[in-house]
Write a protein that holds these residues in place. Structure first.
Motif, PDB file in Angstrom:
ATOM      1  N   PRO A 191       0.454  -0.873  -0.085  1.00  0.00           N
ATOM      2  CA  PRO A 191       0.085   0.108  -0.224  1.00  0.00           C
ATOM      3  C   PRO A 191       0.425   1.417   0.126  1.00  0.00           C
ATOM      4  O   PRO A 191       2.129   1.496   0.585  1.00  0.00           O
ATOM      5  N   GLU A 240     -13.561  -7.520  -3.500  1.00  0.00           N
ATOM      6  CA  GLU A 240     -12.909  -8.184  -1.739  1.00  0.00           C
ATOM      7  C   GLU A 240     -13.053  -9.316  -1.852  1.00  0.00           C
ATOM      8  O   GLU A 240     -13.772 -10.455  -2.643  1.00  0.00           O
ATOM      9  N   PHE A 250      -6.553  -4.793   5.889  1.00  0.00           N
ATOM     10  CA  PHE A 250      -5.552  -3.331   5.313  1.00  0.00           C
ATOM     11  C   PHE A 250      -5.827  -2.322   7.119  1.00  0.00           C
ATOM     12  O   PHE A 250      -6.825  -1.627   6.201  1.00  0.00           O
ATOM     13  N   ARG A 275      -8.441  -5.797   1.633  1.00  0.00           N
ATOM     14  CA  ARG A 275      -7.345  -5.399   0.478  1.00  0.00           C
ATOM     15  C   ARG A 275      -8.610  -5.476  -0.460  1.00  0.00           C
ATOM     16  O   ARG A 275      -9.149  -6.943  -0.903  1.00  0.00           O
ATOM     17  N   GLN A 292      -5.817  -3.518  -9.966  1.00  0.00           N
ATOM     18  CA  GLN A 292      -7.504  -3.771  -9.280  1.00  0.00           C
ATOM     19  C   GLN A 292      -8.784  -4.413 -11.196  1.00  0.00           C
ATOM     20  O   GLN A 292      -7.803  -3.583 -11.836  1.00  0.00           O
ATOM     21  N   ARG A 523      -8.740   3.448   0.613  1.00  0.00           N
ATOM     22  CA  ARG A 523      -8.979   2.054  -0.276  1.00  0.00           C
ATOM     23  C   ARG A 523      -7.751   3.228  -1.637  1.00  0.00           C
ATOM     24  O   ARG A 523      -7.252   1.953  -1.678  1.00  0.00           O
ATOM     25  N   ASP A 526      -5.070   1.910  -0.404  1.00  0.00           N
ATOM     26  CA  ASP A 526      -4.100   0.173  -0.638  1.00  0.00           C
ATOM     27  C   ASP A 526      -4.406  -0.076  -2.443  1.00  0.00           C
ATOM     28  O   ASP A 526      -3.647  -0.886  -2.752  1.00  0.00           O
ATOM     29  N   HIS A 527      -4.844   0.537  -2.591  1.00  0.00           N
ATOM     30  CA  HIS A 527      -5.079   0.704  -4.657  1.00  0.00           C
ATOM     31  C   HIS A 527      -3.962   1.178  -5.593  1.00  0.00           C
ATOM     32  O   HIS A 527      -3.529   1.008  -6.947  1.00  0.00           O
TER      33      HIS A 527
END
Length: 784
Positions: A191, A240, A250, A275, A292, A523, A526-527
């Protein structure tokens, strides 16, 4: 619960990135039973089932093409005799196959293409054709067919085949695009933002909303979130892992002593986050970083109503008369587990969203019934696909002609110039994970239940109590929530987010919960989203050099600097919501650019976009069908403003003064609210309209001894007796209120004054039913 939260919320040229095909291992799709995908939906009101059967002999043959050619030849001769001016005809002639108002080579070509398809179907009659054959024609057939040939096709449910050269463009389970380079900590998958403050700390510092709220400066209604969420669930969904063993936590650190999430000061509380799934085969190296996937179709194709896979689509249908399943009350049905049957798994997130789903199921069935009644020989499949085609066109028109202009301004998107097969419509990570999550800022802290007259019919429902309770609609119906959305201004688009979304607790303080602001920020990390400044540069915008370049709000700029220190390290969602708005829209420059760029690609790269597939007459019909009209013809509502994305009633009037020694004016009886000239009730003392003063000076009007009263304080009072606005009259005695933020009952009155005698001025009781109300001639008379 958190896993289902939605991904809200001249085109710049970007370097093309190689795209991997979607994974097919996670979901097996059933073949589409579309009767060889030749539904003959085009022109079904022009020449019944076979518009190419020009001579109506029951067969499509060379005679039909010859009939058209002969008709063209005779028309050409007539045109020559009549001075060389082609004679235009209205649609409806048998030789006008594509119904465009003239006989042309395109009509003959449609006959020839249809004959070719019939021959292909005959040769493969022992086996049901692959549904993709109609979207990906064999190599020996032309791929550059005229637009009219699209009439024999329908969209695939899973989004494949729209782009013939790249059939996976816009399909389910394809990777999100990344416009800016990733910012993963290791360049692969770890991340981003490891050197930034906790997302909850940022939320507490920047996003606490006041109890009174901060309504839209441009008078956007709550439909800006209702349609935004409904639309988002048509184009984007990152999932997810379903299996706990595959889940990677996360979690968000909660600052010690957080009054709601860590009231006992343990310093050990967290807000849970798992995540997102990454696309198969990605995340192996810096040359192949994690990406993603979008698990639904990217197209604006009504997939939230019809589904993004065949199994879901089939489960939603009656298979009789082309209709979708619906309860006797016109609500979404449920499956054997009690879950809503809808095209998108998030349909139950809140009651307004569920109401939107119900409206478009009703609209589909209304159209299906209409089509079936006018064309009794059509099959269930033909009716279903024709109704689906029109519903999708309506959704596209609402998005591009109502919603985006309201949100971004009239000229934010470039003009449509036609289909471009080189455009990749896939959803950008920056769009779905940051920019289109602006909508969380627009929600009010409660949903009103509003009647057709604009008055509340029941106590409001807290937003926190409106999540995942679709059964509530069995008691209330959908009308009152849709009327609410059109009759209530949204919150301003900024960093502030209401308490129900920022401090949603699963019990008493400290018992756990979520903060949607923190989840948005986390988020993005995370991405691996790039920071705000790097994203601006990737979208062709200048980098900002200071926090003051982002916003003129000094308090926000100081907080940003205190939290981040470096202007090049701001989380993208935070930077987008902190920006000053553009002059024409309700978002900042960067968010406007990201959203406009995405929707241009969704439009320009869509071979089935309504303006690319419909004739002028049908386009006009679709574009004249507003969201307000769709709601009104599928509910008992009939009082919506023409554009439900704005709620902007006006109250105007004039105050005049007369000498206490003058002859008293004659008071009138109370005027009914039904009076077309005075839509108000309970009037005390209805004064005449004054004349115009001269040169800005108080002067006599047409009535002797009456002058315009400057500097009079006029108050606007709500139904609870609270003064919600006040204004001084101008030099002409005029005043105006544009501060009404929701429908309902109001009172206008003149405030007490030491200079003026207002005892006989009276009051006006007003009822605001919709956003188009213009309450004029709300006049008063005071004594000098």
């Amino acid at each position: 619960m958190a896993r289902f939260w939605h991904r809200w919320i001249g085109r710049p040229q970007f370097a093309k990135r190689s795209r991997r095909k979607r994974s097919t291992t996670r979901r097996r799709l059933k073949p589409e039973a579309l009767e060889a995908r030749q539904l003959l939906a085009a022109n079904i009101f022009h020449n019944e089932l076979m518009p190419e059967d020009v001579n109506e002999d029951g067969e499509i043959s060379a005679l039909d093409a010859l009939t058209i050619i002969n008709r063209m030849s005779r028309q050409s001769q007539r045109d020559s005799v009549e001075g060389g001016v082609p004679q235009q005809r209205g649609p409806g002639q048998m030789t006008d196959v594509n119904n465009d108002g003239q006989d042309s080579a395109l009509d003959a070509l449609m006959v020839i293409n249809r004959m070719s398809r019939q021959r292909d179907d005959l040769e493969s009659s022992t086996q049901r054709p692959d549904p993709r054959d109609r979207l990906d024609p064999p190599a020996d057939r032309p791929t550059d067919l005229p637009t009219s040939d699209l009439a024999d096709e329908v969209r695939s449910i899973d989004g494949t085949g729209n782009n013939r050269e790249n059939p996976e463009f816009g399909a389910t389970d394809t990777e999100l695009l990344r416009i800016a380079e990733n910012d993963y900590a290791d360049g692969i998958s770890e991340p981003a933002g490891e050197d930034r403050p906790s997302a909850r700390e940022i939320s507490n510092a920047l996003s606490t909303a006041t109890a009174a709220g901060n309504t839209s400066e441009r008078h956007l209604s709550s439909f800006v979130f209702a349609w935004g969420q409904f639309l988002d669930h048509d184009i984007s969904l990152s999932l997810e892992p379903e299996n706990a063993e595959d889940a990677v936590s996360f979690d968000i650190e909660v600052p010690a002593g957080d009054p709601l999430f860590d009231p006992f000061g343990t310093g050990e509380q967290t807000i849970q986050l798992t995540r997102s799934l990454i696309a198969d085969g990605t995340g192996t190296s810096t040359e192949n970083p994690a990406e993603q996937a979008n698990s639904i179709t990217a197209w604006v194709d009504g997939s939230q109503v019809y589904g993004s896979d065949q199994e879901t689509s089939d489960a939603l249908r009656e298979f009789i008369g082309g209709r979708l399943l619906v309860t006797d009350d016109g609500l979404l049905p449920t499956d054997e587990n009690g879950d809503l049957l809808a095209g998108d798994l998030r349909a139950a997130e809140n009651v307004v969203l569920t109401s939107m789903h119900a409206i478009f199921v009703r609209e589909h069935n209304r159209l299906a019934d209409e089509i079936a009644a006018e064309n009794p020989d059509l099959s269930d499949e033909q009716i279903f696909q024709e109704a689906r085609r029109r519903v999708i066109a309506e959704m596209q028109s609402i998005t591009y002609n109502e919603y985006l202009p309201a949100l971004l301004g009239e000229d934010a998107l470039s003009d449509y110039t036609g289909y471009d097969s080189s455009v990749n419509p896939s959803i950008a990570n920056e769009f779905s994970t940051a920019a289109f999550r602006f909508g969380h800022s627009t929600l009010n802290d409660e949903y009103r239940l509003v009647g057709n007259d604009g008055e509340d019919v029941d106590e409001p429902i807290s937003l926190a109590n409106a999540f995942f309770v679709p059964e509530l609609l069995e008691e209330t119906g959908i009308d009152s929530f849709l009327k609410y959305a059109s009759s209530t201004q949204s919150q301003e688009i900024d960093l502030g987010v209401v308490n129900s979304l920022r401090n949603f607790l699963f019990g008493p303080p400290g018992a756990g919960g979520f903060d949607l602001v923190s989840l948005n920020i986390q988020r993005g990390r995370d991405h691996g989203l790039a920071d705000y400044n790097a994203t601006r540069e990737a979208y062709g915008l200048d980098r900002v050099e200071s926090f003051a370049d982002i916003t003129r709000n000094e308090e926000i700029a100081e907080k940003l600097e205190s939290l981040y220190g470096d202007v090049n390290n701001i989380d993208l969602w935070v930077g987008l919501l902190a920006e000053d708005h553009t002059e024409a829209g309700s978002l900042g420059e960067t968010a406007t650019t990201i959203i406009a760029e995405q929707f241009e690609r969704l439009r320009d790269g869509d071979r089935f976009y309504y303006e690319n597939t419909m004739g002028d007459r049908e386009i006009r019909q679709i574009e004249n069908t507003t969201l307000a009209e769709i709601i009104e013809r599928n509910t008992n509502l009939d009082s919506l403003q023409a554009n439900v994305f704005f709620f902007a009633p006006q109250i105007t009037g004039t105050v005049v003064a007369e000498s206490a020694t003058a002859q008293p004016s004659q008071a009138t009886e109370p005027v009914s609210s039904g009076d077309p000239d005075s839509p108000r009730k309970g009037l005390q003392g209805d004064p005449p309209r004054p004349g115009q003063p001269q040169s800005g000076q108080e002067s006599q009007s047409a009535e002797e001894g009456v002058v315009a009263a400057e500097g009079i304080l006029v108050e606007l009072v709500d139904s609870d007796g609270n003064i919600i606005d006040s204004v001084l009259t101008d030099v002409n005695g005029n005043y105006a209120f544009d501060s009404v933020t929701q429908s309902g009952s109001y009172q206008v009155r003149v405030a007490e004054s030491d200079e003026w005698d207002v005892a006989g001025a009276g009051t006006w009781d007003l009822s605001i039913s919709n956003g188009d109300e213009d309450m004029h001639r709300i006049n008063f008379r005071v004594l000098v």
